[in-house]
Design a protein around this motif. Structure first.
Motif, mmCIF file in Angstrom:
data_model
loop_
_atom_site.group_PDB
_atom_site.id
_atom_site.type_symbol
_atom_site.label_atom_id
_atom_site.label_comp_id
_atom_site.label_asym_id
_atom_site.label_seq_id
_atom_site.Cartn_x
_atom_site.Cartn_y
_atom_site.Cartn_z
ATOM 1 N N GLN A 22 -5.400 -0.736 40.919
ATOM 2 C CA GLN A 22 -6.286 -0.198 39.886
ATOM 3 C C GLN A 22 -7.694 -0.788 39.969
ATOM 4 O O GLN A 22 -8.540 -0.490 39.119
ATOM 5 C CB GLN A 22 -5.682 -0.446 38.494
ATOM 6 C CG GLN A 22 -4.410 0.343 38.250
ATOM 7 C CD GLN A 22 -3.813 0.162 36.851
ATOM 8 O OE1 GLN A 22 -2.613 0.272 36.664
ATOM 9 N NE2 GLN A 22 -4.646 -0.098 35.858
ATOM 10 N N GLY A 23 -7.949 -1.620 40.973
ATOM 11 C CA GLY A 23 -9.280 -2.172 41.153
ATOM 12 C C GLY A 23 -9.667 -3.210 40.121
ATOM 13 O O GLY A 23 -10.848 -3.343 39.779
ATOM 14 N N LEU A 24 -8.686 -3.967 39.635
ATOM 15 C CA LEU A 24 -8.949 -4.963 38.603
ATOM 16 C C LEU A 24 -9.062 -6.355 39.217
ATOM 17 O O LEU A 24 -8.204 -6.772 39.997
ATOM 18 C CB LEU A 24 -7.835 -4.961 37.556
ATOM 19 C CG LEU A 24 -7.580 -3.637 36.824
ATOM 20 C CD1 LEU A 24 -6.441 -3.808 35.817
ATOM 21 C CD2 LEU A 24 -8.840 -3.135 36.127
ATOM 22 N N ALA A 113 -17.425 -15.504 36.269
ATOM 23 C CA ALA A 113 -18.081 -14.912 37.447
ATOM 24 C C ALA A 113 -17.090 -14.317 38.444
ATOM 25 O O ALA A 113 -17.304 -13.191 38.926
ATOM 26 C CB ALA A 113 -18.976 -15.950 38.121
ATOM 27 N N PRO A 114 -16.003 -15.011 38.791
ATOM 28 C CA PRO A 114 -15.058 -14.394 39.736
ATOM 29 C C PRO A 114 -14.493 -13.064 39.236
ATOM 30 O O PRO A 114 -14.315 -12.123 40.010
ATOM 31 C CB PRO A 114 -13.953 -15.456 39.869
ATOM 32 C CG PRO A 114 -14.620 -16.733 39.532
ATOM 33 C CD PRO A 114 -15.614 -16.402 38.480
ATOM 34 N N ALA A 115 -14.225 -12.979 37.933
ATOM 35 C CA ALA A 115 -13.674 -11.736 37.378
ATOM 36 C C ALA A 115 -14.722 -10.638 37.289
ATOM 37 O O ALA A 115 -14.377 -9.460 37.160
ATOM 38 C CB ALA A 115 -13.076 -12.003 36.003
ATOM 39 N N ALA A 116 -16.010 -10.999 37.375
ATOM 40 C CA ALA A 116 -17.077 -10.009 37.281
ATOM 41 C C ALA A 116 -17.261 -9.227 38.574
ATOM 42 O O ALA A 116 -18.032 -8.263 38.613
ATOM 43 C CB ALA A 116 -18.392 -10.695 36.904
ATOM 44 N N LYS A 117 -16.544 -9.602 39.627
ATOM 45 C CA LYS A 117 -16.680 -8.921 40.918
ATOM 46 C C LYS A 117 -16.015 -7.536 40.916
ATOM 47 O O LYS A 117 -16.250 -6.738 41.805
ATOM 48 C CB LYS A 117 -16.077 -9.791 42.019
ATOM 49 C CG LYS A 117 -16.817 -11.109 42.220
ATOM 50 C CD LYS A 117 -16.136 -11.988 43.246
ATOM 51 C CE LYS A 117 -16.877 -13.316 43.393
ATOM 52 N NZ LYS A 117 -16.193 -14.216 44.362
ATOM 53 N N GLY A 118 -15.159 -7.305 39.964
ATOM 54 C CA GLY A 118 -14.519 -5.998 39.815
ATOM 55 C C GLY A 118 -14.450 -5.660 38.335
ATOM 56 O O GLY A 118 -15.238 -6.172 37.538
ATOM 57 N N GLU A 143 -21.191 -9.927 31.381
ATOM 58 C CA GLU A 143 -21.050 -9.761 32.828
ATOM 59 C C GLU A 143 -19.869 -8.873 33.212
ATOM 60 O O GLU A 143 -19.845 -8.310 34.313
ATOM 61 C CB GLU A 143 -20.865 -11.116 33.527
ATOM 62 C CG GLU A 143 -21.982 -12.104 33.294
ATOM 63 C CD GLU A 143 -21.650 -13.086 32.192
ATOM 64 O OE1 GLU A 143 -21.880 -14.290 32.385
ATOM 65 O OE2 GLU A 143 -21.145 -12.644 31.128
ATOM 66 N N TRP A 144 -18.901 -8.761 32.343
ATOM 67 C CA TRP A 144 -17.669 -8.049 32.688
ATOM 68 C C TRP A 144 -17.791 -6.547 32.431
ATOM 69 O O TRP A 144 -18.390 -6.123 31.439
ATOM 70 C CB TRP A 144 -16.506 -8.583 31.884
ATOM 71 C CG TRP A 144 -15.935 -9.879 32.413
ATOM 72 C CD1 TRP A 144 -16.354 -10.576 33.502
ATOM 73 C CD2 TRP A 144 -14.848 -10.612 31.847
ATOM 74 N NE1 TRP A 144 -15.590 -11.714 33.669
ATOM 75 C CE2 TRP A 144 -14.659 -11.754 32.656
ATOM 76 C CE3 TRP A 144 -14.030 -10.428 30.745
ATOM 77 C CZ2 TRP A 144 -13.664 -12.697 32.392
ATOM 78 C CZ3 TRP A 144 -13.044 -11.358 30.470
ATOM 79 C CH2 TRP A 144 -12.855 -12.482 31.293
ATOM 80 N N THR A 145 -17.175 -5.784 33.318
ATOM 81 C CA THR A 145 -16.962 -4.360 33.086
ATOM 82 C C THR A 145 -15.533 -4.200 32.572
ATOM 83 O O THR A 145 -14.568 -4.368 33.319
ATOM 84 C CB THR A 145 -17.155 -3.544 34.380
ATOM 85 O OG1 THR A 145 -18.478 -3.745 34.867
ATOM 86 C CG2 THR A 145 -16.901 -2.066 34.128
#
Length: 393
Positions: A22-24, A113-118, A143-145
């Motif tokens: 799911q691209g998470l 930040a690491p979780a903001a990459k997707g 920063e998060w989507t």
């Protein structure tokens, strides 16, 4: 721990596989059933905000109220450093939310930040994830989507492990004891609330050495003319001669549920109810005959609809749903529904509550079974007589 560490790790791995699809890059879990599934944490603490942070890799973090963190450590498989309690001053305050604190705690741990990459998945349809909680996360972590996870963990839960199946068999023993208590107690002149009390006692006491748990839903007892609609509970009214009573309840064991429904008539079976019972029994048997791995769920609905049509009947609502772990207010998994529109395919160790419920004008009938899809067919968890029960008359 209730399950082995290997099983918990396998559950987490299954969730992460689906996250990747799911691209998470991370997942926030707020449904207490899903928190229990992933961590083992089990307490009546879900009335205050809590969540599990699941990164794409690395340890999960369980955030809960500080006074509940000790209970989380005692019931979960997570190490103590992965159980984090938020301060009491964040509980039930009008202008702050616990997730404000949780967001900063994640930032302090360099996990934003690491979780903001997707995209970061949220359980947008969780009963205990409020609009205020969502707003808190949006404001605190720009920063998060944030996207809907679409019941990601629930879908992983749909196929049970052998250990989970065994717990559901235990719940079935409790369920049958509760149904026996219902049939024994319901009688002319008895208050509905007294029957509900007897059922609840049996649900908690358990049976055959198996302790009961609190069920996700209270006993439901639509009675008389009110039996033409589901989901009614009880009153202090007394049962009357000639009334039919729909009994829907569940046995729960270590949070795993097996529901069951039967209908009881106080006196001679009315002809219209007896005919309806025959139709529902035939329909339910037709459904169970179709169950095996690889069969589309819609085929079960087709078998039901075809059988009912022979009696000149139809039922617009679904006839079942996936079950397993349950917390109030629901014992369903909110994934697979047995209806014509469902695109799911049966797999071994899926478990369902199959409901033959018919609500007519001023009367109704309900007959259900909790089942498991086996390697070559179906296992019914309970063995309660599948018939319209007559008491007296």
């Amino acid at each position: 721990m209730l399950f082995s560490e290997e099983e918990y790790r396998a559950r987490l791995a299954g969730v992460r596989v689906r996250m990747t699809r799911q691209g998470l890059s991370a997942l926030l879990v707020t449904d207490p059933a899903n928190i229990y599934y992933l961590t083992g944490y089990n307490a009546w603490s879900f009335y205050t905000p809590q969540l599990v942070f699941v990164p794409a890799d690395g340890p999960m973090l369980l955030f809960t109220r500080a006074m509940d963190a000790g209970g989380a450590f005692r019931t979960s498989w997570l190490p103590s450093e992965c159980v984090v309690g938020y301060p009491e001053q964040y509980v039930h305050r009008p202008h702050v939310h616990p997730f404000d604190w949780v967001a900063f705690a994640l930032r302090e741990r360099y996990l934003i930040a690491p979780a903001a990459k997707g995209c970061v998945g949220l359980e947008m349809d969780s009963h205990f994830f409020s609009p205020k909680a969502y707003r808190s996360l949006v404001n605190a972590i720009p920063e998060w989507t944030l996207v809907d996870s679409f019941e990601l963990v629930n879908w992983v839960r749909s196929i049970k492990s052998p250990a989970e199946v065994q717990l559901m068999r235990g719940a079935a023993q409790v369920c049958m004891a509760a149904m026996e208590a219902a049939v024994e107690t319901i009688d002319v002149g008895v208050r509905q609330c007294d029957a509900a009390a007897a059922i609840s006692q049996a649900q908690i006491k358990g049976a055959n050495g198996i302790g009961g748990d609190y069920p996700a839903i209270v006993p439901m007892l639509p009675t008389g003319e009110a039996a033409d609609t589901p989901h009614l509970t009880w009153s202090e009214d007394r049962f009357e001669a000639g009334q039919a009573v729909v009994i829907e309840l569940a046995g729960a064991h270590h949070r795993y549920h097996t529901p069951l429904a039967r209908t009881l008539t106080l006196g001679k079976k009315p002809d219209r109810l007896a005919k309806l019972a025959d139709a529902v029994a035939d329909g339910l048997n037709a459904v169970l005959t179709e169950v095996q791995p690889g069969v589309p769920v819609r085929e079960l609905a087709r078998a039901w609809n075809w059988t009912l049509a022979k009696y000149g009947l139809e039922k617009p609502s679904r006839i079942g749903y996936s079950i397993g772990i349950g917390y109030p207010p629901d014992w369903g998994e909110r994934t697979i529904s047995i209806r014509s529109e469902d695109e799911s395919v049966l797999a071994e160790n899926m478990t369902f509550h199959v409901i033959g419920g018919m609500w007519m004008d001023n009367y109704g009938y309900e007959l259900s079974e909790s089942i498991r899809v086996t390697a070559d067919g179906v296992e019914t968890f309970t063995s309660f007589p599948r018939e319209l029960i007559q008491k007296g008359g």
